[in-house]
Design a protein around this motif. Sequence first.
Motif, PDB file in Angstrom:
ATOM      1  N   UNK A   1       0.814  -1.231   0.000  1.00 30.94           N
ATOM      2  CA  UNK A   1       0.000   0.000   0.000  1.00 30.94           C
ATOM      3  C   UNK A   1       0.836   1.264   0.000  1.00 30.94           C
ATOM      4  N   UNK A   2       2.132   1.175   0.312  1.00 29.91           N
ATOM      5  CA  UNK A   2       2.999   2.342   0.297  1.00 29.91           C
ATOM      6  C   UNK A   2       3.716   2.520  -1.036  1.00 29.91           C
ATOM      7  N   UNK A   3       3.360   1.722  -2.027  1.00 33.32           N
ATOM      8  CA  UNK A   3       3.992   1.836  -3.342  1.00 33.32           C
ATOM      9  C   UNK A   3       3.414   3.038  -4.081  1.00 33.32           C
ATOM     10  N   UNK A   4       4.288   3.915  -4.530  1.00 34.82           N
ATOM     11  CA  UNK A   4       3.853   5.096  -5.278  1.00 34.82           C
ATOM     12  C   UNK A   4       3.754   4.734  -6.756  1.00 34.82           C
ATOM     13  N   UNK A   5       2.648   5.051  -7.413  1.00 40.04           N
ATOM     14  CA  UNK A   5       2.478   4.617  -8.802  1.00 40.04           C
ATOM     15  C   UNK A   5       3.291   5.454  -9.778  1.00 40.04           C
ATOM     16  N   UNK A   6       3.532   4.861 -10.920  1.00 37.64           N
ATOM     17  CA  UNK A   6       4.117   5.556 -12.070  1.00 37.64           C
ATOM     18  C   UNK A   6       2.992   5.760 -13.073  1.00 37.64           C
ATOM     19  N   UNK A   7       2.848   6.964 -13.571  1.00 34.70           N
ATOM     20  CA  UNK A   7       1.698   7.317 -14.410  1.00 34.70           C
ATOM     21  C   UNK A   7       2.096   7.356 -15.878  1.00 34.70           C
ATOM     22  N   UNK A   8       1.176   6.896 -16.722  1.00 36.40           N
ATOM     23  CA  UNK A   8       1.374   6.904 -18.176  1.00 36.40           C
ATOM     24  C   UNK A   8       0.383   7.862 -18.812  1.00 36.40           C
ATOM     25  N   UNK A   9       0.841   8.542 -19.843  1.00 39.11           N
ATOM     26  CA  UNK A   9      -0.004   9.467 -20.595  1.00 39.11           C
ATOM     27  C   UNK A   9      -0.619   8.747 -21.798  1.00 39.11           C
ATOM     28  N   UNK A  10      -1.785   9.204 -22.162  1.00 43.24           N
ATOM     29  CA  UNK A  10      -2.533   8.582 -23.262  1.00 43.24           C
ATOM     30  C   UNK A  10      -2.297   9.354 -24.551  1.00 43.24           C
ATOM     31  N   UNK A  11      -2.024   8.629 -25.634  1.00 41.53           N
ATOM     32  CA  UNK A  11      -1.783   9.240 -26.936  1.00 41.53           C
ATOM     33  C   UNK A  11      -2.530   8.446 -28.008  1.00 41.53           C
ATOM     34  N   UNK A  12      -3.071   9.135 -28.995  1.00 43.71           N
ATOM     35  CA  UNK A  12      -3.646   8.410 -30.138  1.00 43.71           C
ATOM     36  C   UNK A  12      -2.544   7.935 -31.073  1.00 43.71           C
ATOM     37  N   UNK A  13      -2.781   6.826 -31.744  1.00 41.83           N
ATOM     38  CA  UNK A  13      -1.793   6.275 -32.657  1.00 41.83           C
ATOM     39  C   UNK A  13      -2.502   5.496 -33.745  1.00 41.83           C
ATOM     40  N   UNK A  14      -1.784   5.162 -34.777  1.00 37.97           N
ATOM     41  CA  UNK A  14      -2.293   4.331 -35.880  1.00 37.97           C
ATOM     42  C   UNK A  14      -1.229   3.292 -36.195  1.00 37.97           C
ATOM     43  N   UNK A  15      -1.256   2.207 -35.451  1.00 39.26           N
ATOM     44  CA  UNK A  15      -0.258   1.154 -35.587  1.00 39.26           C
ATOM     45  C   UNK A  15      -0.956  -0.182 -35.797  1.00 39.26           C
ATOM     46  N   UNK A  16      -0.148  -1.177 -36.143  1.00 37.13           N
ATOM     47  CA  UNK A  16      -0.648  -2.515 -36.391  1.00 37.13           C
ATOM     48  C   UNK A  16       0.047  -3.493 -35.468  1.00 37.13           C
ATOM     49  N   UNK A  17      -0.683  -4.487 -35.031  1.00 38.27           N
ATOM     50  CA  UNK A  17      -0.108  -5.584 -34.262  1.00 38.27           C
ATOM     51  C   UNK A  17       0.042  -6.777 -35.193  1.00 38.27           C
ATOM     52  N   UNK A  18       1.285  -7.164 -35.454  1.00 41.23           N
ATOM     53  CA  UNK A  18       1.592  -8.231 -36.390  1.00 41.23           C
ATOM     54  C   UNK A  18       2.049  -9.475 -35.648  1.00 41.23           C
ATOM     55  N   UNK A  19       1.724 -10.613 -36.205  1.00 42.95           N
ATOM     56  CA  UNK A  19       2.270 -11.899 -35.766  1.00 42.95           C
ATOM     57  C   UNK A  19       3.110 -12.451 -36.911  1.00 42.95           C
ATOM     58  N   UNK A  20       4.397 -12.551 -36.682  1.00 45.17           N
ATOM     59  CA  UNK A  20       5.333 -13.010 -37.702  1.00 45.17           C
ATOM     60  C   UNK A  20       5.827 -14.396 -37.302  1.00 45.17           C
ATOM     61  N   UNK A  21       5.654 -15.351 -38.175  1.00 44.50           N
ATOM     62  CA  UNK A  21       6.072 -16.732 -37.927  1.00 44.50           C
ATOM     63  C   UNK A  21       7.177 -17.093 -38.904  1.00 44.50           C
ATOM     64  N   UNK A  22       8.257 -17.618 -38.367  1.00 48.61           N
ATOM     65  CA  UNK A  22       9.401 -18.041 -39.191  1.00 48.61           C
ATOM     66  C   UNK A  22       9.433 -19.568 -39.225  1.00 48.61           C
ATOM     67  N   UNK A  23       9.255 -20.111 -40.419  1.00 48.95           N
ATOM     68  CA  UNK A  23       9.243 -21.560 -40.607  1.00 48.95           C
ATOM     69  C   UNK A  23      10.473 -21.963 -41.415  1.00 48.95           C
ATOM     70  N   UNK A  24      11.159 -22.955 -40.899  1.00 51.69           N
ATOM     71  CA  UNK A  24      12.377 -23.438 -41.546  1.00 51.69           C
ATOM     72  C   UNK A  24      12.167 -24.886 -41.975  1.00 51.69           C
ATOM     73  N   UNK A  25      12.395 -25.149 -43.227  1.00 50.51           N
ATOM     74  CA  UNK A  25      12.271 -26.493 -43.793  1.00 50.51           C
ATOM     75  C   UNK A  25      13.643 -26.950 -44.266  1.00 50.51           C
TER      76      UNK A  25
END
Length: 319
Positions: A66-90
Amino acid sequence: MAAGGGEAGSAVLELPRAPRLVCVEHPGLVRDVGAALRTLGGEQGVSRIYADPTKRLELYFRPRDPYCHPVCANRFPTSSLLLRVTRRTKRQQQQDAEKQTQPEVKFEMEILGIVTTVYKFQGMSDFQYLAVHSGPDGKQISMYDKVLMLKPEKEEFFNRELPLYIPPPIFSRLDTPVDYFYRPDIQHRDGYNNPQVSGENLIGLSRARRPHNAIFVNFDDEEIPAKPLDAAVQTWKKVCTNPVDRKVEEELRKLFEVRPVWSRNAVKANISVHPDKLKLLLPYLAYYMVSLWTDLLLFLLQGGGRITWIFLALYLNIS
């Protein structure tokens, strides 16, 4: 996902319309996603902060402290993509031992969603305070088991002798570093005298006063006001033109009959009145005690007795 049709080594992906995602740039090495989410208040805590664009996201490095002081984050708009990249080796079978064949590597990409909001932790995270004290040998000893009441305790728990532990009442107002440029004192020649300052040659000292005809007294004043200022009476009579205002006036009179001292927030919590009307009504029925709590604290520290009867004549109750 649709690949092909482009240059070698490139891919063409379909952009989905959903889902919309929120990105949190966690200021740490995340090895356990569940533990990292608990430092943000869990999924419900993040959803609650995201629902209000004016709030900052808080991160607790020690969620159970309960004595932990928080760290605050600011909110920003963005236009990004979340990608899943899979590397397959044959790997291909080698037909000739002397001839080495390169394994066939294939990359597959998939768009999981569109990131429209990102939370960035841009402030300093070194404002922390631990419940510890230094032992005789200089070793830091934890006090959490002594100051935290995790279950109903008996009277002995509160009468124990403990080292003095007073957490800070407030941390810094700013969590970002600010450059402060110190300027040396101006060096004048010998015989220089500062010019006399008057209100005629000063511009914009402060905003214009907004008098509400209120009376302010100190706790140690021997005389207290017996009636409001005539201007306060005339002002309230001028604005008190409907039954709602007269009802509010009667409700405030009843509050002062119950108790002679009220804070401004307590008055607003007990009666329904517009803040602008309250500024005009309070000077009509009461006066302000500007040094009440500090003087009461000094009174108690200096060995004062019971304070039950100190409040009897502090506020007016005009009939």
